[in-house]
Scaffold this active site. Structure first.
Site, PDB file in Angstrom:
ATOM      1  N   ASP A 150      -3.096  -5.381   4.419  1.00 40.40           N
ATOM      2  CA  ASP A 150      -3.038  -3.949   4.161  1.00 40.40           C
ATOM      3  C   ASP A 150      -3.871  -3.565   2.931  1.00 40.40           C
ATOM      4  O   ASP A 150      -3.779  -4.224   1.888  1.00 40.40           O
ATOM      5  CB  ASP A 150      -1.563  -3.578   3.910  1.00 40.40           C
ATOM      6  CG  ASP A 150      -1.344  -2.090   3.824  1.00 40.40           C
ATOM      7  OD1 ASP A 150      -1.512  -1.426   4.851  1.00 40.40           O
ATOM      8  OD2 ASP A 150      -1.014  -1.595   2.722  1.00 40.40           O
ATOM      9  N   GLU A 193      -7.715  -4.724   6.349  1.00 34.35           N
ATOM     10  CA  GLU A 193      -7.711  -3.297   6.658  1.00 34.35           C
ATOM     11  C   GLU A 193      -8.756  -2.624   5.770  1.00 34.35           C
ATOM     12  O   GLU A 193      -8.445  -1.955   4.792  1.00 34.35           O
ATOM     13  CB  GLU A 193      -6.329  -2.678   6.398  1.00 34.35           C
ATOM     14  CG  GLU A 193      -6.215  -1.291   6.991  1.00 34.35           C
ATOM     15  CD  GLU A 193      -5.510  -0.280   6.108  1.00 34.35           C
ATOM     16  OE1 GLU A 193      -5.492   0.896   6.487  1.00 34.35           O
ATOM     17  OE2 GLU A 193      -4.985  -0.641   5.035  1.00 34.35           O
TER      18      GLU A 193
HETATM   19  C1  NOJ Z   1      -2.382   1.292   5.103  1.00 36.56           C
HETATM   20  C2  NOJ Z   1      -1.354   1.363   6.185  1.00 36.56           C
HETATM   21  O1  NOJ Z   1      -1.984   1.245   7.431  1.00 36.56           O
HETATM   22  C3  NOJ Z   1      -0.625   2.668   6.016  1.00 36.56           C
HETATM   23  O2  NOJ Z   1       0.214   2.953   7.094  1.00 36.56           O
HETATM   24  C4  NOJ Z   1       0.127   2.610   4.722  1.00 36.56           C
HETATM   25  O3  NOJ Z   1       0.736   3.864   4.500  1.00 36.56           O
HETATM   26  C5  NOJ Z   1      -0.791   2.288   3.545  1.00 36.56           C
HETATM   27  N1  NOJ Z   1      -1.722   1.234   3.838  1.00 36.56           N
HETATM   28  C6  NOJ Z   1       0.002   1.871   2.344  1.00 36.56           C
HETATM   29  O4  NOJ Z   1       0.565   0.606   2.535  1.00 36.56           O
END
Ligand code: NOJ
Length: 573
Positions: free
Chosen positions: A196, A275
């Site tokens: 993430d 991500e």
């Molecule tokens: C990216 C995640 O995909 C999202 O859903 C989340 O709110 C943020 N990172 C914070 O962790």
């Protein structure tokens, strides 16, 4: 084929645990439910599952605020349920990757509770503390990025919500603790992690303030009202400028190298997927992440052949340029943070045809495809109508900010909130035409409303019965992909690169060449391949067509139907 890793040839399917299947009838998805649906996923033809966070969490950010990295949220089940799920997934030859949130924890994590309790506790330095807010940084979710804690008479930093304090990754003990958590799951046999928000792990050490003349709520509102090209350009600049000092620090590379080294200690080619769309996180191709998402592909209001060609040209060139090993792409058109592909790329007239076309796009391009649960049945965004229904804190924060601070009328504020909140694309999976769409038993109240269009045939059971449904189309395409070495591993060679209305390309592996033509227009089209060296004077063997077509003969001119997806094997004479 044997030179390719499982994560290169696999199709991934993202499960949003809260919304996938409610096995115990409490209105919330869980491991019992997911495990019961493994046969469905297996028959769909996906190879790997990515679970959004399943850890204990107070759920300010739907599980992305983790309060214990080595456990399962009670509402999703127990460790035993998790292990059973993992065993059953592996039994069906499906890999499982988890969501690892490195940047921040929940403010209810024991680490933070201890850290905030005093200046001199053993974890005092595990988060990012300051005596006074050192700058005007914003949290990208809820306003000021510095929040006061009376116990320490200090402020902590959070890139996301105030319930998500950023860890201090400069502290080696933090690293150790997080790597231990990663090992905990790797030891249990998970096949890797989706990482993430890695770009946000470190901040500008000089703490340089942003220079945007507004705060987050004002910028969001400004963005909604921006209409002219000048305003739109300005709002994009403001978004970039507001956050540019809070992410993208080079130190992340060393961290990714450390994590990669841990994964490489394990057998089974465990995978790390960032991500982030920045290919530099793949290091030299062998020492950081295995994959990063090709988000630029989905960053468009409308997908056009030109957009896709440009995107592929740029991405594939960057991936090829990695110093040690060629990089591999990772394509997706939807996830739990973005409007559903059916809604986002639809045009209200030909939504189903477009959804089919886009599914074919993501499943035939070079790279590992990621699907988001529900896209295979054509789930659409669902607009909430009352603020009490909103579960995405980013949405409820925004609603209150614009009503109270900017005087926006509550009705208008609700419309805007329904658009911007991620709840719209996180509604429960629609399994059948039974009450609650078969997600929960009839008398339960699902955590988010089920989109009522489950009653109009948008559900798994009804679609399974219809041979020409979107669901059966996905199954068919996934089967075609799985049976084709060229679609799984072949090079991407674009053809007829100036065509405005269609995308034609070849996927070429040593053993097989496949021609793909996607008609992005509502008209029948004619084209001529007699000058394309990859296929001229060769016969075609039809693998798939969304139109009624018997053979794959390469006529001149070659005709394709509106929105047709045409996939054929090129027979070498
Ligand atoms: C990216 C995640 O995909 C999202 O859903 C989340 O709110 C943020 N990172 C914070 O962790």
């Amino acid at each position: 084929m044997s030179n390719f890793k499982w994560w290169q040839t696999a199709v991934f399917y993202q499960i949003y645990p809260r919304s996938f299947a409610d096995g115990n009838g409490d209105g919330i998805g869980d491991f019992k439910g997911i495990t019961e649906k493994l046969d469905y996923l297996s028959s769909l033809g996906v190879d790997a599952l990515w679970l959004s966070p399943h850890f204990p969490s107070p759920n300010w950010d739907c599980g992305y605020d983790i309060s214990d990295y080595c456990n399962v949220a009670a509402e999703y089940g127990t460790m035993q349920d998790f292990n059973h799920f993992l065993f059953e997934a592996h039994k069906r030859n499906m890999r499982v990757i988890l969501d690892l949130v490195l940047n921040h924890t929940s403010d209810e994590h024991a680490w933070f509770k201890e850290s905030k309790s005093s200046h001199d506790n053993p974890k005092a330095d595990w988060y990012v503390w300051a005596d006074t807010p050192p700058n005007n940084w914003q949290s990208c979710f809820d306003g000021d990025a510095w929040t006061y804690v009376p116990e320490r008479n200090q402020y902590y930093y959070h890139y996301f919500m105030k319930q998500q304090p950023d860890l201090n990754w400069h502290n080696p003990e933090v690293k150790q603790a997080m790597w231990d958590a990663a090992r905990f799951w790797l030891d249990l046999g998970v096949d890797g992690f989706r990482l993430d928000a890695i770009g946000t792990i470190y901040e500008d050490p000089k703490l340089t303030p942003h220079n945007v003349p507004m705060n987050l709520a004002e910028l969001r509102r400004f963005s909604e009202l921006a209409k002219t090209p000048k305003e739109i350009k300005l709002k994009d600049k403001y978004w970039y400028d507001m956050f540019k000092n809070q992410w993208g620090q080079p130190a992340v590379h060393d961290l990714m190298k450390e994590l990669r080294a841990i994964l490489d200690e394990y057998d089974g080619d465990r995978v790390l997927i960032g991500e982030d769309d920045n290919i530099s996180f793949m290091g030299n191709g062998a020492d950081e992440l295995h994959l990063v998402f090709n988000f630029p592909l989905m960053r468009a209001d409308r997908l056009t052949p030109d957009h896709v060609r440009k995107n592929q040209k740029e991405r594939l060139a960057q991936l090829d340029a990695l110093k040690k090993e060629r990089g591999w792409g990772c394509n997706t058109l939807g996830n739990h943070d973005s409007s559903r592909l059916y809604t986002r790329y639809g045009n209200k007239l030909h939504d189903t045809e477009l959804a089919r076309l886009h599914a074919a796009l993501v499943l035939t391009l070079k790279g590992t495809p990621f699907l988001y649960n529900g896209e295979e049945i054509g789930m659409t965004d669902y607009m909430l109508t009352d603020i009490s229904q909103v579960k995405d804190t980013m949405g409820s924060w925004y609603y209150h900010a614009i009503v109270t601070e900017m005087g926006v009328h509550p009705e208008e504020a609700m419309l805007r909130t329904a658009e911007m909140t991620r709840d719209k694309n996180r509604t429960p999976m629609q399994w059948s035409n039974n009450p609650n769409g078969g997600f929960s038993p009839p008398l339960a109240t699902p955590w988010l409303p089920v989109n009522p269009n489950y009653k109009n045939g948008i559900n798994v059971l009804d679609l399974e019965k219809n041979p020409s449904s979107l669901l059966n189309y996905y199954k068919h395409l996934l089967h075609v992909r799985r049976s084709s070495v060229a679609l799984q591993t072949g090079e991407y060679i674009p053809l007829q690169t100036t065509a405005k209305e269609y995308l034609a390309f070849v996927r070429q592996a040593a053993e097989q060449t496949v021609l793909v033509i996607l008609n992005f227009s509502e008209h029948p089209l004619e084209m001529d391949f007699t000058r394309s060296k990859e296929i001229k004077k060769r016969n075609l063997h039809l693998l798939f067509s969304s139109a009624e077509r018997r053979g794959g003969e390469l006529t001149s001119p070659f005709k394709i139907a509106p929105y047709e997806v045409f996939i054929a094997k090129v027979i070498h004479e």
